[in-house]
Design a protein around this motif. Structure first.
Motif, PDB file in Angstrom:
ATOM      1  N   GLU A   1       1.032  -0.918  -0.282  1.00  0.00           N
ATOM      2  CA  GLU A   1       0.315  -0.064  -0.230  1.00  0.00           C
ATOM      3  C   GLU A   1       1.128   1.040   0.108  1.00  0.00           C
TER       4      GLU A   1
ATOM      5  N   PHE B   1       1.491   4.450   1.751  1.00  0.00           N
ATOM      6  CA  PHE B   1       0.474   4.658   3.217  1.00  0.00           C
ATOM      7  C   PHE B   1       1.930   6.521   3.619  1.00  0.00           C
TER       8      PHE B   1
ATOM      9  N   ASP C   1      -3.286   5.285  -0.287  1.00  0.00           N
ATOM     10  CA  ASP C   1      -4.267   4.165  -0.148  1.00  0.00           C
ATOM     11  C   ASP C   1      -4.631   4.691   1.295  1.00  0.00           C
ATOM     12  N   ARG C   2      -4.265   4.885   2.506  1.00  0.00           N
ATOM     13  CA  ARG C   2      -4.256   5.449   3.864  1.00  0.00           C
ATOM     14  C   ARG C   2      -3.824   6.215   4.227  1.00  0.00           C
TER      15      ARG C   2
ATOM     16  N   GLU D   1      -6.323   8.068  11.597  1.00  0.00           N
ATOM     17  CA  GLU D   1      -6.298   6.654  10.575  1.00  0.00           C
ATOM     18  C   GLU D   1      -7.141   6.297   9.373  1.00  0.00           C
ATOM     19  N   ALA D   2      -7.725   6.783   8.210  1.00  0.00           N
ATOM     20  CA  ALA D   2      -9.033   6.438   7.628  1.00  0.00           C
ATOM     21  C   ALA D   2      -8.238   6.156   5.981  1.00  0.00           C
ATOM     22  N   PRO D   3      -8.774   4.912   4.948  1.00  0.00           N
ATOM     23  CA  PRO D   3      -8.159   5.489   3.812  1.00  0.00           C
ATOM     24  C   PRO D   3      -8.658   7.116   3.218  1.00  0.00           C
ATOM     25  N   VAL D   4      -8.039   6.858   2.183  1.00  0.00           N
ATOM     26  CA  VAL D   4      -8.253   8.451   1.667  1.00  0.00           C
ATOM     27  C   VAL D   4      -9.367   9.000   1.543  1.00  0.00           C
TER      28      VAL D   4
ATOM     29  N   ARG E   1     -11.218   2.293  10.173  1.00  0.00           N
ATOM     30  CA  ARG E   1     -11.156   3.675  10.883  1.00  0.00           C
ATOM     31  C   ARG E   1     -10.553   3.986  12.428  1.00  0.00           C
TER      32      ARG E   1
END
Lengths: 314, 373
Positions: B44, B46, B225-226, B238-241, B315
């Protein structure tokens, strides 16, 4: 590189001319009469007048200068007013001695000063750093004449390892030459080592903090490569500068050290010449030293260009 | 051992720096990284985002142990790299490479570009001299430079070119994880896109895991991605974009997003902003560290420090009030790129594809051959 050297040498020529004028006039401004020094007890005005005429001391100053410099260009630095020997011969006798002493002292200084500086910077704030600094400070503070006398006492008188004094030309008896020179070179070298160590330390401290040293570590290089290849090479410019200046000073002669070890070098020649108002010798020596200094600076500039690719375009 | 899909994991990672050490009495410390748990998945991208001074660079350096943690651990592929010997760590650096922020100072000025790019391979004893040279040439070409550039020195290149040299260098040892500490922030905006694209392409090609530290949300939105949002040494969200940008859950994230310029009339109306400087990290405020600047702060925020809690939807957020607040993100219809920009990007890609297709195969960096001693 050749073009660069040629350019630098061309630029040096006016400097040398300026120095020669300066040396010449300064000499003449000094109080005291060389003729009186030469004549000794003799005070007969006629003799004095004859001497003045003979050495062209009655000519206008610029004529005296042109006469002198004309000779210099033909390799004639004049005749010592005192010993009647050609100045070139005097310098030719002493210069190899002084150069040998200077080179040996510088080698000793570099071999002590640079590694200590690196170690001290690398281990900043630890006892190693403190120890190195204390030793360096001692090296700077201990007068050369005292260290020289103590070394003679210990190494020559008590231990009998090395001759206390004397001199043998390198070309005739290399071993004895080095034996007699190693102590004075060490005395001179330790003092310079301290200066070199301080400069190496500060240069290394700056470089060790730099980003490319961090990059080198991030590549996974071992510390030896990081320190010697990445850090030291970048710290070398100030170290080379200082070493060059120190070497130039050494070439001018180390009066005290030469006296203690009775080495027939430049130092004694200069002092004698100044005290006796031996104009020709003083001028010759100063000119020689100045040229040596300029040559050292050109060499240092050449070294920078080897060390630092960024300077190569200029 | 970590879960197989995790490549880097940190546990309660802390790093303190001594800022002042008086002769007598307690020393002053700043907790640059204060208890961070990250789980970075293989493959990923990050991103770690935050203001200057929030500790994100320190975190990046901890991840590859360019500095040692004060507490906690960093686990790479099942190995706790904060505990292994310096020698073992040197070996692992082959897998974990770093792209530095400043392309001007991070390349040794005394070495040719070729030597700089080759050095990681020499350090890890990869290939023969001839193979390494060939790979240097291929890598330089891969990042859009020419193989002849290997004989030049870094100062002969522009900022963008130097950063690409830095990328080639980072790729030389065939890493599995590439960490970029503000890899594009020192570059002009026009050059940024170019470098970001190269990073993305290389990630696909070499199967890299990319960790990007940035303060520029536009870059992150484009690449990641995150995303983890950092504030004063802590992760606050913190989360997916996509979700982070459209529906932030932490007031600090909301404020960051609201600072993105939106090229549309009225798009910013009524959006929360924050005032003031981040607090002094030497003496962080009690309770939630963001409360002095938070428009939603209440009594509980001043007294109790919120924990980063993981929701059911993968999340995480560290805010007492995240459930009750409904924060504003970017409207979903504002595309990450304008149609014009998207068109330019696709043209760029097409151009690259044809250029590369025209090249004889084999000029690409091949997968690494096994070590040759």
């Amino acid at each position: 590189m050749l073009g660069f050297l040629a350019r630098r040498i061309l630029i040096a020529i006016p400097t040398v001319i300026l120095i020669s004028v300066f040396v010449f006039t300064l000499q003449k401004l000094l109080p005291g009469d060389p003729v009186l020094a030469m004549a000794g007890e003799e005070r007969d005005p006629e003799v004095l007048a004859f001497l003045r005429e003979k050495y062209r001391l009655n000519d206008p100053l610029y004529m005296q200068y042109f006469h002198w410099i004309g000779g210099v260009l033909q390799g004639d630095l004049g005749i010592s007013l005192r010993t009647r020997q050609p100045v070139l011969t005097l310098i030719g006798e002493k210069l190899p001695v002084t150069i040998q002493l200077a080179v040996m002292a510088l080698i000793i200084a570099v071999f002590i000063g640079v590694p200590t500086g690196i170690l001290s910077a690398y281990r900043k704030g630890t006892w190693i750093d403190w120890l190195a600094n204390i030793v360096a400070l001692s090296g700077l503070s201990i007068p050369n004449f005292w260290l020289g006398i103590m070394l003679i006492l210990l190494v020559s008188v008590n231990l009998g390892w090395l001759p206390a004094s004397g001199y043998a030309p390198l070309s005739e008896d290399p071993l004895r030459s080095i034996q007699t020179m190693i102590m004075p070179a060490f005395v001179l070298g330790t003092g310079l080592a301290a200066t070199l160590m301080r400069h190496t330390r500060s240069a290394m401290l700056g470089v060790l903090k730099s980003d490319y040293v961090r990059t080198a570590r991030a590549k996974g290089l071992n510390e030896r490569v990081v320190i010697l290849k990445h850090a030291l090479r970048n710290a070398l410019v100030p170290i080379v500068t200082v070493a060059t200046l120190l070497f130039g000073e050494l070439l001018a002669g180390a009066v005290l050290t030469e006296q203690i070890f009775t080495i027939p070098g430049f130092g004694k020649l200069v002092v004698d010449a100044v005290f006796n108002r031996d104009y020709a010798v003083v001028q010759g020596i100063v000119l020689c030293t100045a040229v040596a200094f300029i040559a050292m600076n050109i060499l240092a500039d050449a070294a920078y260009r080897i060390l630092n690719p960024r300077m190569r375009d200029t | 051992m970590g879960k197989p899909d995790l490549i880097i994991e940190t546990r309660a990672l802390r790093r303190r720096f001594v800022t002042h050490k008086p002769l007598v009495g307690a020393q002053t410390e700043v907790r640059a990284v204060d208890g961070i748990d990250l789980r970075i998945r293989r493959g990923e991208t990050f991103a770690i985002v935050g203001e200057s001074g929030c500790g994100k660079s320190t975190l990046a350096r901890l991840l590859v142990r360019l500095i040692d943690p004060s507490e906690g651990s960093v686990i790479y592929d099942g190995t706790d790299i904060s505990r292994i010997s310096a020698d073992k760590m040197r070996g692992l650096r082959r897998d974990l490479q770093f792209i530095f922020q400043d392309p001007f100072s991070s390349l040794n000025p005394r070495m040719t570009v070729g030597a700089l790019v080759e050095e990681p391979m020499r350090a890890h004893r990869i290939g023969t001299r001839r193979e390494r040279r060939a790979r240097v040439a291929a890598l330089l070409e891969r990042v859009g430079l020419m193989p002849e550039h290997a004989n030049r020195y870094p100062h002969e290149f522009s900022g963008g070119q130097r950063q690409r040299i830095g990328i080639a260098r980072a790729l030389a040892s065939g890493p599995k994880v590439l960490i970029g500490d503000e890899p594009v922030s020192a570059l002009d905006v026009s050059i940024q896109a170019q470098v970001v694209n190269i990073l993305e392409d290389l990630k696909q090609e070499f199967g890299l895991t990319l960790i990007v530290i940035a303060h520029d949300l536009a870059v992150i939105r484009h690449m990641a991605d995150r995303v983890a949002v950092m504030y004063l040494g802590e992760i606050v969200e913190e989360a997916p974009v996509a979700e982070l940008f459209t529906a932030p859950r932490h007031p600090y994230t909301e404020a960051l997003i609201s600072s993105i310029p939106v090229p549309r009339v009225g798009a910013r109306a009524g959006v929360a902003t924050i005032d003031g400087e981040p607090p002094n990290p030497i003496a962080p405020p009690p309770g939630c560290r963001f409360h002095p600047r938070c428009p939603y702060a209440q009594a509980v925020c001043r007294a109790e420090r919120p924990k980063l809690t993981r929701g059911p939807d993968a999340r995480s957020v560290a805010c007492h009030r995240h459930a009750e607040l409904s924060l504003t993100g970017l409207a979903p219809d504002i595309a990450a790129r304008s149609p014009e920009a998207e068109q330019r990007f696709s043209l760029y890609r097409a151009a690259r594809a044809t250029r590369e297709g025209a090249k004889p195969s084999g000029s690409f960096p091949q997968p690494l051959t096994p070590d040759k001693e």
